[in-house]
Design a protein around this motif. Structure first.
Motif: not given
Length: 134
Positions: A16-31, A63-75
């Motif tokens: 639950v804790e990780g799921a809640r954090l992932w939903l918050e950080q990604t902005g996912c609004t799906f159930t 790694s290319e995502y990181v190079a262009v500044g794309r954020d990943f969820p910080d779990i």
């Protein structure tokens, strides 16, 4: 374009804790449905694969995502579960009949929107009006 009545459900094997954090950080609004015993994963034939997840090409892609500044969820590491768990995309009708089964071959493997819409369309016709029935 024709309207579709679809419901998206995200299934995760984490807690639950990780799921809640992932939903918050990604902005996912799906159930989200939590499946800690991975019963749903097993029913759809989804396993874990070090070899598929850790291929050089996919690591380079991320790694290319990181190079262009794309954020990943910080779990936090304490919430990381099985990073080798393979996912998939599945489309079921209201009765539970599988209309589309797409177990991922690698972490980046997802069906296209066109494939999803075609599977959702009972007669296989495009919703754009420009394509014809298959």
């Amino acid at each position: 374009m024709d309207a579709r009545s679809l419901r998206v459900l995200v299934v995760s094997f984490g807690g639950v804790e990780g799921a809640r954090l992932w939903l918050e950080q990604t902005g996912c609004t799906f159930t989200m449905l939590l499946d800690p015993q991975r019963k749903i994963y097993r029913q759809f034939g989804l396993g874990s694969s070090y070899a598929k997840v850790m291929k050089f090409g996919y690591l380079l892609h991320y790694s290319e995502y990181v190079a262009v500044g794309r954020d990943f969820p910080d779990i936090p590491p304490r919430l990381l579960e099985d990073i080798y768990q393979m996912g998939g995309d599945f489309l079921l009708d209201e009765a539970g009949k599988v209309l589309l089964s797409h177990p991922s071959e690698n972490p980046l493997d997802r069906p296209t929107v066109a494939e999803l819409l075609k599977a959702a369309d009972a007669d296989g016709c495009s919703t754009s009006g420009t394509d014809t029935c298959a």
